[in-house]
Write an enzyme that holds these catalytic residues in place. Structure first.
Site, PDB file in Angstrom:
ATOM      1  N   HIS A  68      64.618  33.599   7.618  1.00  0.00           N
ATOM      2  CA  HIS A  68      63.156  33.755   9.075  1.00  0.00           C
ATOM      3  C   HIS A  68      63.207  32.459   8.984  1.00  0.00           C
ATOM      4  O   HIS A  68      62.126  32.227   8.604  1.00  0.00           O
ATOM      5  CB  HIS A  68      62.491  34.530   9.077  1.00  0.00           C
ATOM      6  CG  HIS A  68      62.701  36.267   9.709  1.00  0.00           C
ATOM      7  ND1 HIS A  68      62.901  37.381   9.456  1.00  0.00           N
ATOM      8  CD2 HIS A  68      64.112  36.356   9.699  1.00  0.00           C
ATOM      9  CE1 HIS A  68      63.273  38.041   9.312  1.00  0.00           C
ATOM     10  NE2 HIS A  68      64.287  38.110  10.001  1.00  0.00           N
ATOM     11  N   TYR A  69      63.742  30.615   9.272  1.00  0.00           N
ATOM     12  CA  TYR A  69      63.678  29.931   9.088  1.00  0.00           C
ATOM     13  C   TYR A  69      62.802  29.079   9.920  1.00  0.00           C
ATOM     14  O   TYR A  69      64.635  28.885  11.084  1.00  0.00           O
ATOM     15  CB  TYR A  69      64.434  28.827   8.295  1.00  0.00           C
ATOM     16  CG  TYR A  69      64.722  29.380   6.750  1.00  0.00           C
ATOM     17  CD1 TYR A  69      64.055  30.087   6.335  1.00  0.00           C
ATOM     18  CD2 TYR A  69      66.065  29.667   6.680  1.00  0.00           C
ATOM     19  CE1 TYR A  69      64.299  30.754   5.212  1.00  0.00           C
ATOM     20  CE2 TYR A  69      67.439  30.658   5.804  1.00  0.00           C
ATOM     21  CZ  TYR A  69      65.728  31.239   5.287  1.00  0.00           C
ATOM     22  OH  TYR A  69      67.461  31.373   3.989  1.00  0.00           O
TER      23      TYR A  69
END
Length: 583
Positions: A505-506
């Site tokens: 989750h970037y």
């Protein structure tokens, strides 16, 4: 010298959910579209009969190899960043379908509060509630405006769900009923109800029944085989681009997919102020090509979208010293502060934990968004508390023993067997904020195989991340206690970001908003500075909401597709920013 190809209406970089949606929508609209994917071609049949924990969970075979091309990482601005080289520390999607192929499937919409988080926080608590180092900002779009795009993505994906009692009422029911309820989920729901909370079955991209989506794509019912996260689906029962939007695009002769096409630059004409196409390398032959297009769409992972803009010198790079510039600003994501909770070991309860699905689970949202009073709390926002039944793997589940168990020997063997069916974990997936000191830029030291600088991430926690993690752990402990666990072990609050980019989750760096001074793209993900360049994906998140990002990425991609069609007709900026002159 690069060979120039025939011009098309739209060129799309990246073939995950975002790129797949743009490609399918443009192809359906009759536009000529070329999709460029750095990885190799993949389809649904590539994942049939490959349930292999060692290959995918331990050796990360579905992830990008980081030995040549990766990101460098540091906590402080004056540190030298070091490359992240192991897939244990960062999992980047690769090949056609991207990270969306190995996502778990948990589906939440972000809350109305989260889209207007700065405005609503000030309205309810006053501006002093916002820490000075936090770049808290509204998204430039409201939940009500997002509703139709969420709905469109959910029906394309065939999401299986039920109404969250605390969420806004939906315009339409979920396209499919929720997944089955297991004894462990029932235990969680009963306990949270006794505590006065509001449990519900998590909406899932794992289908509860056979389904045909609005584009005519067929998806099958989930078999609860446990091989979801970090795996492609054996049964075509997980909503991913390989089962939905990419085959939809491929049905149209006006769409062409090119794989092993590594885009290195966006081509930009300073005189016209427009993107003219992209330059890429065919990694099968090493030859360079220029693909001209009326509209360029960057729809790759957040890291890749940021880096391509920086390498192409498009937009003003964010400078933490002056706090000016927008490209690379507000880098955020869910890392080691965002997945903490409590693990319970049961003596008198047994569960079949070796069946499961990526999003098979129950949750409460009583501690999400601004659903609870923050007046006396030292953080903003919240997250979901979840119990998931992913389905244990034979290798990884051997470690499900209480912390005081020896790491080897007879006692370890005995307890591994004893707790194999008696271990549950509840976690809190909290919001992740943006700060002036967290950003992305090009690394001055490390380069890739072409000599281009790697992307550098500068990231450290604010007090918010530690405080909200502690709050979540305490709430998870209360629920686990109510569930009757005999041994409860709480997670630890991390002191600092440890350079492990877990979870995939970037986000951030090319964020959306209504002010060109603090955002790079408008609410259609169209760049303020380059009208025919759209940057789609998690890179647009100003902050990371308290839930998993995929549905919001999908919804924003449908919104962007609508904007691209409008741009191709009128060729103008779609949103008028206050204080800007438009000719």
């Amino acid at each position: 010298m690069a060979e120039e190809l025939d011009k098309v209406d739209v060129v799309v970089v990246g073939m995950g959910w975002a790129g797949g949606i743009i490609s399918a929508e443009m192809a359906k609209a009759g536009k000529s579209v070329v999709g460029l994917e750095k990885g190799i071609d993949k389809n649904r049949s590539d994942y049939v009969g490959v349930k292999d924990e060692l290959r995918f969970d331990n050796r990360y075979q579905i992830m990008q190899n980081l030995t040549g091309h990766t990101v460098t990482s540091r906590n402080e601005i004056d540190e030298t960043a070091l490359p992240v080289r192991t897939m244990q520390n960062m999992q980047l999607g690769t090949d056609v379908g991207g990270a969306s192929v190995h996502w778990a499937g948990a589906t939440y919409r972000y809350w109305p509060y989260e889209f207007e988080i700065r405005s609503q926080t000030i309205d309810r608590y006053g501006e002093d509630k916002i820490p000075e180092d936090m770049n808290l900002q509204d998204w430039g779009i409201t939940y009500d405006e997002m509703e139709e795009y969420y709905e469109k993505w959910e029906y394309t994906a065939g999401i299986s769900g039920e109404q969250d009692p605390l969420a806004p009422e939906r315009n339409r029911e979920w396209p499919n009923p929720p997944l089955k309820e297991t004894p462990s989920l029932r235990l969680f729901k009963d306990a949270t109800e006794r505590l006065g909370l509001h449990p519900f079955q998590i909406a899932a991209g794992n289908l509860s029944q056979n389904y045909e989506n609005p584009d005519g794509e067929q998806l099958n019912a989930c078999m609860y085989c446990s091989f979801c996260t970090r795996h492609g689906c054996d049964f075509s029962a997980k909503s991913d681009p390989l089962a939905t939007v990419i085959p939809t695009a491929m049905k149209h002769d006006n769409f062409e997919l090119r794989t092993r096409a590594n885009v290195r630059r966006v081509l930009y004409d300073e005189d016209s102020g427009k993107a003219t196409g992209v330059m890429y390398v065919d990694e099968n032959t090493g030859e360079e090509y220029e693909q001209p297009a009326d509209v360029v769409v960057l729809a790759a992972f957040a890291f890749a979208n940021n880096r391509l803009l920086m390498l192409s010198d498009i937009g003003e790079q964010y400078d933490p010293e002056t706090r000016e510039g927008v490209i690379g600003r507000n880098f955020n994501g869910q890392y080691n502060s965002a997945f903490h909770g409590a693990t319970g070991f049961f003596e008198n309860e047994q569960f079949n934990l070796y069946m499961g699905a990526g999003a098979l689970g129950a949750a409460v949202n009583d501690y999400a968004a601004d659903n609870f009073d923050h007046s006396d709390l030292d953080f903003i926002g919240g997250g979901a508390i979840e119990l998931r039944q992913y389905g244990f793997g034979a290798i990884s589940s051997s470690g499900n023993v209480p912390g005081d168990t020896p790491n080897w020997g007879q006692e370890f063997k005995d307890k591994s067997l004893h707790y194999a069916y008696r271990t549950l974990t509840i976690w809190y997936t909290s919001i992740a904020m943006s700060y002036w000191h967290n950003y992305l830029d090009l690394d001055p030291t490390y380069t890739d195989e072409y000599g281009d600088p790697l992307l550098r991430a500068t990231y450290k926690f604010g007090d918010q991340e530690r405080n909200i993690a502690q709050f979540g752990i305490e709430r998870c402990h209360e629920i686990m206690e109510e569930m009757g666990a005999d041994i409860i072990e709480d997670g630890n609050v991390p002191e600092e970001f440890n350079h492990v980019y877990s979870g995939g989750h970037y986000t951030g760096g090319v964020v959306m908003g209504d002010d060109p001074e603090t955002s790079a793209v408008n609410s259609y993900l169209q760049m303020w500075d380059v009208d025919n360049l759209f940057v789609v994906g998690g890179s647009a998140f100003p902050q990371f909401g308290g839930h998993h990002p995929t549905p919001t990425i999908g919804a924003l991609a449908y919104r962007a597709a609508e904007g691209i069609e409008r741009y191709l007709e009128d060729e103008e900026q779609l949103v008028k920013a206050p204080g800007r002159k438009f000719i």
